[in-house]
Enzyme design. Structure first.
Site, short mmCIF file in Angstrom:
data_model
loop_
_atom_site.label_atom_id
_atom_site.label_comp_id
_atom_site.label_asym_id
_atom_site.label_seq_id
_atom_site.Cartn_x
_atom_site.Cartn_y
_atom_site.Cartn_z
CB SER A 104 -0.86 0.00 1.26
OG SER A 104 0.00 0.06 2.38
CE LYS A 105 0.01 8.30 -1.50
NZ LYS A 105 -0.98 9.28 -1.82
NE ARG A 106 -1.21 4.17 6.73
CZ ARG A 106 -1.86 3.18 7.36
NH1 ARG A 106 -1.22 2.38 8.18
NH2 ARG A 106 -3.13 3.00 7.14
#
Ligand code: GLU
Length: 495
Positions: free
Chosen positions: A262-264
C-alpha cells in the site's frame, strides 16, 4: 482464443499512476501484442469527488516513458470512442433504462437519512453488516414498492434517485478466471449495487461492464482487488444477455515487510509507489519494465533480461502466478545496472549532460566525460549516481569523506609526499595509469609498507573519497596538474 484480442487499461484519474497500475498496463500490453491484438486506454473518470486534473496526463506520460503504446484511447482515435467515461453518460443511461425495463434494475428514491435509519434498525436487530438487498428493498422507497404512477410522478418532478441492480436473493455466482481458475461467490453477501448515482453518473460497475462490452473487450486483465467486484459484473452481463469477456485477475504486489504494497507500506519500506518517481529519479524505463514483468510472471526458464519485444513474444497469462509477488527493490537496481551497462559511454554521457545542472559537467569536454563515464558505469546502479560518484572528476575535493579519513594515518602525509616527489617529474605523455602504479609500488617497496598504506591516503587526497573507480586510470584522466594540485592541498589540510 476468441477472435480479435482487445484489452484495455482502465485507470481512474485519481492521482499519479501507481507502480501496480503500470504493471497492469504492461501485462495488458504484452498480452495484446503477443496476440497481435489491440491495447486500449480507457479513462474511468466517473467519480467526480476523486477526480484529479493532472492524473490523465500523468498516465499518458508514464505509459509513453515506459514504452507502452496505446492503440486506441482519448488521444488515439479508434472506432469505439469516446474513451473517457465522463463523455459516455448517455450510453450508460440508455443501458440503465434497458435494465429497468427488463426488471433487472429499479429506481430507488431513499434519502440518506432513510438509508441511515434502515442500517441502524438492522444493526440494532443484530445484523452486523446491513445491506440494501432482496429483503430490505421491500421496505424501502423504490420502484418495486411504490405504485407506478407515484414512480412516474417522482421522476417527472425531478426527485433525486439512484438506479440499483436487483441482486438475486440466494444464488451462487460462478465464473472462470484464467489465473485463479473456477471462482464462486454467494449473492447473499452482495448489496443491490447502485448503477446510476443521483448525480446522473454511472458507478464503476455499470460503466465498466457497458464499456467492456461496447468496446468489444475480449479479456479483462486487472488487479486482484477487483475480483470481488466481478460477481456484480457477472450479474450485469447476464441481465444484459451479453457474453462476458475472459477474466484474469493479477496477483497482488506485496511489500518486502509483508502485506499488500500500500502507499503507507511502501513509504515505510522506502519504496516509491508512483511511476513518476521512477521517471524523476532516472531509472531506466526498460529496467523497470523488465522488473515489473517478472513481478508475478516468469517465462519458466532461467532467463531474466528481456526487451519489451522479447517480453511480448514470451508473455502468456498461464504463466502468471496466483500468489502475491514481493517488490524487491534490490532486484530492480540489478536490472537497472544491467541496462545501464549495455548503453554506450557516448549515449550515457549525452544523457548525463541532460540531467545535470552542474556547469563543470555541462561544459566538460565530451571525450573527458565519456572516459569518466566509462570508469564509473560498472560501479553504479543508476545514471544519476554517476554524477554524485563522479563529481571528483570535475571538482577538487572541498572536504574529505569522514569515514575515509579514518584511514589517513600518522605516516600518510609522508608517504603521499614521497609519492608526489616520485611522479612530479613525469612528463604529461607518460602520466599514465601503468606508470603511476609502478611509481606507487616503488614507494611502498622502498618504505616497506603495504599497498593500502599509500593507496588509501592517495585516493583520499585525489578524490576526497574512500572508494571509487580505478585510481590510476582516474589520475591519468584528471591529468598531472590537477593531481599534483589536489595532493598539495590535501597535504596542507590533512597533515
Ligand atoms: N477504474 C478501475 C481502476 O481504477 C478499473 C478496474 C478494472 O480494470 O476493471 O483500476
Amino acid at each position: 482464443m476468441k477472435g480479435n484480442i482487445r484489452v484495455r487499461f482502465a485507470p481512474s484519474p485519481t492521482g499519479f499512476l501507481h507502480i501496480g497500475g503500470l504493471r497492469t498496463a504492461l501485462y495488458n500490453y504484452l498480452f495484446a501484442k503477443h496476440h497481435n491484438g489491440k491495447f486500449i486506454l480507457r479513462i474511468e473518470d466517473t467519480d467526480q469527488n476523486r477526480y484529479v486534473e493532472e492524473a490523465e496526463q500523468d498516465i499518458l506520460d508514464s505509459l509513453e516513458w515506459a514504452g507502452i503504446e496505446i492503440d486506441e484511447g482519448p488521444h488515439k482515435k479508434g472506432d469505439y470512442g469516446p474513451y473517457r467515461q465522463s463523455e459516455r453518460k448517455e450510453i450508460y443511461h440508455m443501458y440503465a433504462d434497458e435494465l429497468i425495463k427488463s426488471g433487472a434494475a429499479y429506481y430507488a428514491f431513499d434519502t440518506t437519512e432513510e438509508l441511515d435509519q434502515m442500517r441502524e434498525r438492522l444493526v440494532k436487530s443484530g445484523n452486523p453488516s446491513p445491506k440494501y438487498d432482496s429483503i430490505t428493498r421491500q421496505s424501502m422507497i423504490n420502484s418495486l414498492t411504490l405504485p407506478s404512477e407515484e414512480v412516474e410522478r417522482r421522476l417527472e418532478a425531478g426527485d433525486e434517485y439512484v438506479v440499483r441492480l436487483k441482486v438475486p436473493r440466494r444464488e451462487t455466482i460462478r465464473f472462470d478466471d484464467i489465473i485463479r481458475g473456477h471462482v464462486s461467490f454467494e449473492s447473499k453477501g452482495l448489496d443491490d449495487q447502485v448503477l446510476l448515482k443521483s448525480d446522473g453518473m454511472p458507478t464503476y460497475h455499470l460503466a465498466n461492464v457497458v464499456d467492456d462490452h461496447s468496446m468489444e473487450i475480449s479479456h479483462v486483465i486487472r488487479g486482484e482487488e477487483w475480483l470481488s467486484s466481478t460477481p456484480k459484473h457477472v450479474l450485469l452481463y447476464e441481465a444484459f444477455g451479453w457474453e462476458m469477456p475472459q477474466m484474469a485477475h493479477l496477483p497482488l504486489i506485496m511489500s518486502p515487510s509483508g502485506g499488500k504494497l500500500s502507499k503507507r507500506k511502501a513509504e515505510s519500506d522506502g519504496i516509491s509507489i508512483n511511476t513518476k518517481d521512477y521517471m524523476k529519479n532516472h531509472y531506466e524505463p526498460e529496467a523497470l519494465i523488465n522488473f515489473l514483468a517478472y513481478l508475478g510472471w516468469s517465462p519458466g526458464d532461467d532467463s531474466e533480461i528481456h526487451t519489451m519485444e522479447s517480453l511480448c513474444n514470451l508473455f502468456t497469462l498461464d504463466r502468471v502466478s496466483k500468489g502475491g509477488a514481493v517488490f524487491n527493490h534490490k532486484k530492480l537496481l540489478w536490472y537497472n545496472e544491467n541496462y545501464l551497462r549495455e548503453e554506450s559511454d557516448q549515449d550515457i554521457a549525452a544523457r548525463v549532460k541532460k540531467i545535470t545542472d552542474d556547469p563543470s559537467i555541462l561544459e566538460a569536454d565530451d571525450q573527458f566525460l565519456e572516459n569518466a563515464v566509462h570508469l564509473l558505469k560498472d560501479r553504479v546502479s543508476k545514471i544519476d549516481e554517476l554524477i554524485t560518484m563522479g563529481s571528483f572528476f570535475f571538482h577538487d575535493p572541498k572536504e574529505y569523506d569522514e569515514n575515509a579519513l579514518k584511514k589517513w594515518k600518522a605516516d600518510s602525509s609522508e608517504l603521499v609526499s614521497l609519492y608526489r616527489k616520485n611522479i612530479e617529474s613525469l612528463s604529461t605523455e607518460v602520466f599514465k595509469a601503468d606508470t603511476l602504479k609502478t611509481h606507487l609500488e616503488e614507494v611502498i617497496n622502498q618504505q616497506e609498507v603495504g599497498f593500502g598504506k599509500l593507496m588509501m591516503p592517495l585516493r583520499i587526497a585525489v578524490t576526497g573519497l574512500g572508494f571509487g573507480p580505478d585510481l590510476f586510470t582516474s589520475m591519468e584522466l584528471l591529468g598531472k596538474e590537477t593531481v599534483l594540485r589536489r595532493i598539495d592541498s590535501a597535504l596542507k589540510k590533512l597533515d
